[in-house]
Design a protein around this motif. Structure first.
Motif, PDB file in Angstrom:
ATOM      1  N   ILE A 163       1.045  -1.112   0.168  1.00 34.19           N
ATOM      2  CA  ILE A 163       0.005   0.128  -0.208  1.00 34.19           C
ATOM      3  C   ILE A 163       0.828   1.213   0.103  1.00 34.19           C
ATOM      4  O   ILE A 163       2.037   1.029   0.262  1.00 34.19           O
ATOM      5  N   ALA A 164       0.131   2.450  -0.344  1.00 36.34           N
ATOM      6  CA  ALA A 164       0.954   3.597  -0.562  1.00 36.34           C
ATOM      7  C   ALA A 164       0.120   4.678   0.121  1.00 36.34           C
ATOM      8  O   ALA A 164      -1.041   4.524   0.483  1.00 36.34           O
ATOM      9  N   GLY A 165       0.746   5.989   0.171  1.00 37.59           N
ATOM     10  CA  GLY A 165      -0.089   7.102   0.936  1.00 37.59           C
ATOM     11  C   GLY A 165      -0.943   7.992   0.003  1.00 37.59           C
ATOM     12  O   GLY A 165      -1.463   9.004   0.696  1.00 37.59           O
ATOM     13  N   SER A 178      -2.060   2.740  -8.926  1.00 35.44           N
ATOM     14  CA  SER A 178      -1.011   2.161  -9.991  1.00 35.44           C
ATOM     15  C   SER A 178      -0.608   0.595  -9.292  1.00 35.44           C
ATOM     16  O   SER A 178      -0.033  -0.003 -10.078  1.00 35.44           O
ATOM     17  N   PHE A 179      -0.953   0.447  -7.853  1.00 31.09           N
ATOM     18  CA  PHE A 179      -0.951  -0.882  -7.601  1.00 31.09           C
ATOM     19  C   PHE A 179      -2.002  -1.894  -7.843  1.00 31.09           C
ATOM     20  O   PHE A 179      -2.509  -2.942  -7.754  1.00 31.09           O
ATOM     21  N   GLY A 180      -3.089  -1.288  -8.408  1.00 37.38           N
ATOM     22  CA  GLY A 180      -4.417  -1.789  -8.840  1.00 37.38           C
ATOM     23  C   GLY A 180      -5.339  -2.085  -7.850  1.00 37.38           C
ATOM     24  O   GLY A 180      -6.132  -2.939  -7.361  1.00 37.38           O
ATOM     25  N   ALA A 186       5.708   6.173  -8.603  1.00 41.44           N
ATOM     26  CA  ALA A 186       4.650   6.195  -9.398  1.00 41.44           C
ATOM     27  C   ALA A 186       4.019   7.663  -9.962  1.00 41.44           C
ATOM     28  O   ALA A 186       2.956   7.516 -10.405  1.00 41.44           O
ATOM     29  N   ASN A 187       5.083   8.529  -9.736  1.00 44.84           N
ATOM     30  CA  ASN A 187       4.638   9.975 -10.254  1.00 44.84           C
ATOM     31  C   ASN A 187       3.382  10.258  -9.569  1.00 44.84           C
ATOM     32  O   ASN A 187       2.103  10.819 -10.105  1.00 44.84           O
ATOM     33  N   ALA A 188       3.065  10.029  -8.281  1.00 45.62           N
ATOM     34  CA  ALA A 188       1.777  10.131  -7.418  1.00 45.62           C
ATOM     35  C   ALA A 188       2.118  10.674  -6.066  1.00 45.62           C
ATOM     36  O   ALA A 188       1.266  10.480  -5.195  1.00 45.62           O
TER      37      ALA A 188
END
Length: 462
Positions: free
Chosen positions: A248-250, A257-259, A297-299
């Motif tokens: 997971i990301a923030g 991007s991880f779906g 992920a440019n996010a």
């Protein structure tokens, strides 16, 4: 609110709280790559002086990523516990640091206040802290979780037994699995990073590991680290799934991007809980995070990588996992350049996770092209164990032949338990003693060829 501070003859002005946070961060390569880092040490200090004066309540008003465009922000704001926050709502970031370091902030107090702390507040105060401050406060935080054993008790440290193999060869997995159990690793989880996403092959891995756990009545849990959608499908097909894993990301964009999104993770949690495989608890999720994932992920929305990392812990906290860990040096030197940056990041992540009420472990690791070595990892894991680390990784020789990075070994777990007097999860420790792997003093015994794990291991794995 204005953000400016004068040092010497120069006044430094910052556009907004997001810029203050980024430029107050300790130097790291990812923030330079993103173009958000302070240009000089003096500018970094000016940003920290500004940050010190920011009221904690400002983080509820000035959102670093807009509420309307990011579901992680919405989760943070919508689930914020105002009653828990009331105890610290009058503090600035500097006051918060002093309060956390004081004897007033006991384990009981920190547990009570945790739901009122947002990730941005935790990240902000960490930027004003020395390494020893991060260790002292994290040590006071207690986060206990349960599935088939009890993870996170004071005076304990657990290990994930990671029997990876580049072709998922059952014999290779077996060798690592036996090795780890005989060294006392595996109480956090027996977790395999599979080489394939083929559902039939994954089903076989689930049954192989579950068969070992059931045959030897090991009070632990298994996990196959494939995408969460695969795990949901496998649950529907009757796979013996204990823990559901997902990176997971923030930010919402990074998670896309991880779906994944938060609703999908909640669906997976409910599916795993429906199996009722836990014997003493229902913490069924296992999350992994890491500084730099949003930027890669440019996010990251212009937010520094450490604050993005802390925001990932809001998702974890919401879904009550058994385990969460930061894979601290795995992404590479583009984000954490050297041992110094990796060590600092690991301490920050552990502090923020524990402060927010998340069971935070660490994959103390580095890639072979980073300016780091195993001595740096020894330093970090020793500091983290003193800080009350929930769990770390256990891999033969600390060298993951599947993922090609350097991490920690079964011997490292023994080292930490020995020098700091730490124990395995109590249920798992009793099993180790029953199996004559560990003696009454907690030391690992010499193992003969006649040991049941060697003699009775399933023939399909041997």
């Amino acid at each position: 609110m204005q953000y400016k501070h004068t040092l010497g003859l120069q006044t430094y002005e910052f556009r907004d709280l997001k810029e203050v946070m980024a430029k107050a961060s300790p130097a790291r390569s990812g923030d330079y790559l993103a173009g958000v880092a302070a240009a000089t040490y003096v500018e970094r200090m000016a940003a920290r002086m500004c940050l010190a004066e920011v009221p904690l309540a400002q983080f509820l008003q000035e959102l670093l990523i807009p509420y309307e465009s990011d579901e992680v922000t919405r989760l943070i704001i919508d689930t914020h516990d105002k009653k828990a926050f009331a105890e610290i709502s009058h503090l600035t970031v500097a006051d918060f640091r002093n309060w956390l370091l004081s004897d007033i902030a006991t384990t009981e107090t920190l547990t009570r206040v945790a739901p009122g702390i947002t990730p941005e507040m935790a990240a902000a105060v960490s930027k004003l802290m020395r390494n020893q401050d991060l260790i002292l406060v994290a040590k006071k935080c207690s986060v206990i979780t349960r599935f088939r054993n009890t993870i996170g008790l004071p005076g304990h440290i657990s290990a994930r037994l990671q029997p990876n193999h580049p072709t998922d060869d059952p014999r290779g997995i077996a060798a690592s699995l036996i090795d780890g159990l005989l060294y006392g690793s595996g109480d956090a989880v027996i977790g395999i990073n599979p080489a394939t996403d083929n559902l039939s092959a994954l089903m076989e891995l689930y049954h192989l590991v579950d068969g070992v756990i059931q045959q030897f009545e090991i009070p632990t849990q298994s996990c196959i680290l494939t995408h969460v959608t695969n795990q949901i499908q496998l649950i529907e097909k009757g796979a013996p799934v204990d823990l559901v894993f997902q990176s997971i990301a923030g930010t919402e964009l990074a998670n896309k991007s991880f779906g994944i999104d938060i609703a999908l993770l909640a669906e997976a949690r409910d599916a795993a809980r429906s199996l009722k495989r836990g014997t003493i608890g229902d913490n069924v999720m296992y999350f992994e995070t890491g500084q730099g994932s949003a930027l890669s992920a440019n996010a990251n929305h212009g937010v520094d990588q450490q604050t993005c990392e802390a925001r990932a812990y809001a998702i974890a906290r919401h879904l009550s996992p058994l385990l969460t860990n930061t894979v601290v040096g795995f992404i590479g030197p583009e984000y954490l350049y050297d041992g110094k940056q990796i060590i600092r990041a690991g301490l920050e992540d552990h502090f923020c996770g524990k402060l927010l009420g998340v069971p935070l472990g660490c994959d103390v690791c580095y890639t072979n092209h980073a300016e780091a070595d195993q001595d740096d990892m020894d330093t970090l894991m020793t500091l983290l164990a003193n800080a009350g680390l929930t769990f770390l990784m256990g891999i033969p020789g600390a060298d993951d032949i599947m993922l090609n990075y350097q991490t920690t070994s079964f011997h490292d777990t023994l080292y930490l338990r020995k020098i700091l007097g730490l124990k395995a999860a109590p249920e798992f420790e009793q099993w180790l003693k029953k199996m004559n792997i560990m003696d009454s003093a907690g030391q690992v015994r010499p193992i003969s060829q006649q040991h049941p794990l060697l003699q009775q291991f399933p023939s399909k794995l041997a």
